[in-house]
Write a protein that holds these residues in place. Structure first.
Motif, mmCIF file in Angstrom:
data_model
loop_
_atom_site.group_PDB
_atom_site.id
_atom_site.type_symbol
_atom_site.label_atom_id
_atom_site.label_comp_id
_atom_site.label_asym_id
_atom_site.label_seq_id
_atom_site.Cartn_x
_atom_site.Cartn_y
_atom_site.Cartn_z
ATOM 1 N N MET B 75 0.841 -1.213 0.000
ATOM 2 C CA MET B 75 0.000 0.000 0.000
ATOM 3 C C MET B 75 0.871 1.257 0.000
ATOM 4 S SD MET B 75 -2.725 -1.277 2.885
ATOM 5 C CE MET B 75 -3.343 0.360 3.296
ATOM 6 N N THR B 76 1.955 1.216 0.784
ATOM 7 C CA THR B 76 2.813 2.400 0.918
ATOM 8 C C THR B 76 3.521 2.729 -0.402
ATOM 9 O OG1 THR B 76 3.180 1.737 3.200
ATOM 10 C CG2 THR B 76 4.659 3.403 2.303
ATOM 11 N N VAL B 77 4.070 1.691 -1.048
ATOM 12 C CA VAL B 77 4.787 1.930 -2.302
ATOM 13 C C VAL B 77 3.817 2.450 -3.370
ATOM 14 C CG1 VAL B 77 6.058 0.823 -4.178
ATOM 15 C CG2 VAL B 77 6.610 0.280 -1.801
ATOM 16 N N VAL B 78 2.621 1.836 -3.411
ATOM 17 C CA VAL B 78 1.642 2.307 -4.396
ATOM 18 C C VAL B 78 1.291 3.772 -4.133
ATOM 19 C CG1 VAL B 78 -0.727 2.024 -5.214
ATOM 20 C CG2 VAL B 78 0.718 0.018 -4.870
ATOM 21 N N ALA B 79 1.127 4.128 -2.856
ATOM 22 C CA ALA B 79 0.811 5.522 -2.523
ATOM 23 C C ALA B 79 1.945 6.445 -2.965
ATOM 24 C CB ALA B 79 0.568 5.668 -1.017
#
Lengths: 227, 266
Positions: B75-79
């Protein structure tokens, strides 16, 4: 006279077009001596501006080095160097606010903070350039190109630099102000000839003859002495 | 005091989904040419959410720390990558600055949430960790996006002023300070505005969800207050982070402005 050490010495300066192979500066070597008034001539695109910007360390170069009084300038010495070797752009960038605020701005920088804005000195310089005190109140956005050049010139001179790199710095001035600016710069140089120098880039051959005591010519990124 | 909670059947979902026909009719009547995009949007809404639902079902049931952390990392990398999509300029390595900033700021706030503020047992309990971090990420993302965009606008538009200051002896920080301040301000303003009107103009999504699930209003409000402050701090840290990392990339240690690294992308 040339036995003296140069103020600034550029050796083997090379710069490529960002992302390309074409050379903007091709192994340029240049020395500027105290008391000297050096003109750099050459056709548009020959690298005059690139060279002045490289000397003032505004752009990274791909090779070569700049020595200031015999020492290379790197890292945190750069701001102090630029306070001594001031580059004046053809179209000066002023900040929002009045002329006076623009002139005061550099005194907020760490390297000039020990000094104060000297209003009297500036007003005296303004008179020499045919402007009076009220000019200080003008908002910078209302200035013409020529007036902006007057502000930029004063903003630099009031800092008592050692070397001025003038990139068409009087090109937008009216003839009377050009003459006044040339006089002002000559006197500025004559005040401390052993410790100051001027480098001019000008398209005006007449001006080059008037203001320079040495000329180098640039062609396709290379520097060739004329005399 | 849990209240009864109504589960939805497939039929009920289908009725709601058919409401897209209203949008379709409007598009057709006014000749908006949005038909295809509406269809794609509708399908994506259903498919993406159902997939997330399946993943979450599995993670909730499995509930191992490494699975939860793995999902949070994705989720963090996508954000971080999504944050730079709408930014009007690029420089090499910008995605990394964005991912690092969103990661550091959101995980710091997420840790504050599950270790200190809402002492969840265990700390990786997916029911808490995933939605909390998700909300922090979503807001940090928009702060980073807005802040970066403004930084680019300022540095490209004010390049002559920045260079004039450098030429007069300003340090890189002195020359870039104004653009940096504008960028950080721009990144922080939306969350401040949201905090100004929260509860008056709209009920925030998380609180609405809790109310629907039967949570007592005052309990839902408490959670909403916590999450808003987590979001505000996460957004501020993320914005400052990405702006400072970009500044370090665009101004080198010789106090040169590397404007040639910046490419406009709009």
């Amino acid at each position: 006279m040339r036995a003296r050490e140069p103020l600034v010495k550029a050796c083997g300066l090379r710069r490529r077009v960002p992302g390309g192979d074409e050379l903007l500066l091709d192994d340029v070597r240049l020395e500027v001596f105290p008391g000297e008034r050096l003109a750099i001539t050459g056709p548009s695109g020959s690298g005059k501006t690139v060279l002045l910007r490289a000397i003032s360390l505004l752009d990274p170069v791909d090779g070569g080095i700049i020595h200031w009084r015999g020492q290379p300038v790197i890292g945190d010495e750069v701001p102090a160097y630029r306070g001594q070797v001031i580059y004046l752009h053809q179209r000066p960038a002023l900040l929002e606010g009045s002329v006076e605020e623009n002139l005061k701005e550099p005194f907020r920088f760490a390297i000039h903070r020990a000094r104060r804005f000297d209003r009297e000195h500036v007003v005296a310089l303004l008179r020499e350039l045919g402007r009076d005190e009220s000019f200080l109140e003008k908002p910078s956005r209302d200035l013409s190109g020529g007036e902006a050049q007057v502000v930029a010139l004063l903003r630099a001179i009031q800092l008592r630099p050692t070397l001025l790199l003038l990139d068409e710095a009087t090109a937008s001035l009216d003839p009377a102000t050009v003459a006044a600016a040339e006089d002002l710069l000559s006197r500025w140089l004559a005040d401390a000839p052993s410790d100051r120098a001027l480098v001019w880039v000008s398209h005006d051959a007449e001006q080059t003859r008037r203001v320079a005591d040495r000329t180098v010519r640039m062609n396709a990124g290379q520097c060739e002495p004329e005399r | 005091m849990e209240r009864p909670y109504l589960e939805l059947s497939a039929w009920q979902l289908a009725i709601a989904t058919s409401l897209i026909l209203i949008n379709g009719a409007i598009s057709a009547l006014l000749g908006l040419g949005l038909g295809r995009r509406l269809l794609v949007a509708a399908v994506r809404t259903v498919v993406q959410l159902l997939l997330v639902g399946l993943v979450l079902e599995w993670v909730f049931r499995f509930s191992r720390w490494y699975v939860v952390l793995g999902l949070l990392a994705v989720m963090t990398v996508v954000a971080g990558l999504a944050a730079i999509q709408r930014v009007g300029f690029r420089y090499p390595g910008m995605w990394l600055s964005s991912v690092v900033s969103v990661w550091a700021s959101s995980w710091l706030m997420g840790a504050a949430a599950v270790f200190a503020i809402v002492p969840v047992e265990p700390w990786y309990a997916p029911q808490y960790a995933i939605p909390l971090l998700g909300m922090i990420l979503g807001n940090a993302l928009s702060g980073i996006s807005l802040g970066l965009d403004r930084l680019g606008e300022e540095l490209i538009g004010r390049r002559p002023q920045v260079e004039a200051m450098l030429a007069l002896g300003a340090t890189r920080w002195e020359a870039a300070r104004q653009p940096i301040r504008q960028a950080v301000r721009t990144g922080m303003i939306p969350i401040i505005n949201a905090m100004m009107v929260v509860g008056i103009v709209s009920l925030p999504g998380m609180m609405t969800g809790q109310l629907l699930a039967g949570v007592a209003p005052i309990e839902a409000v408490k959670y909403q207050i916590v999450i808003l402050f987590l979001i505000a701090s996460g957004t501020a840290l993320g914005t400052v982070g990405v702006v400072l990392l970009s500044y370090r990339r665009l101004f080198n240690s010789d106090h040169q402005f590397l404007h040639q690294l910046m490419k406009e992308s709009r």
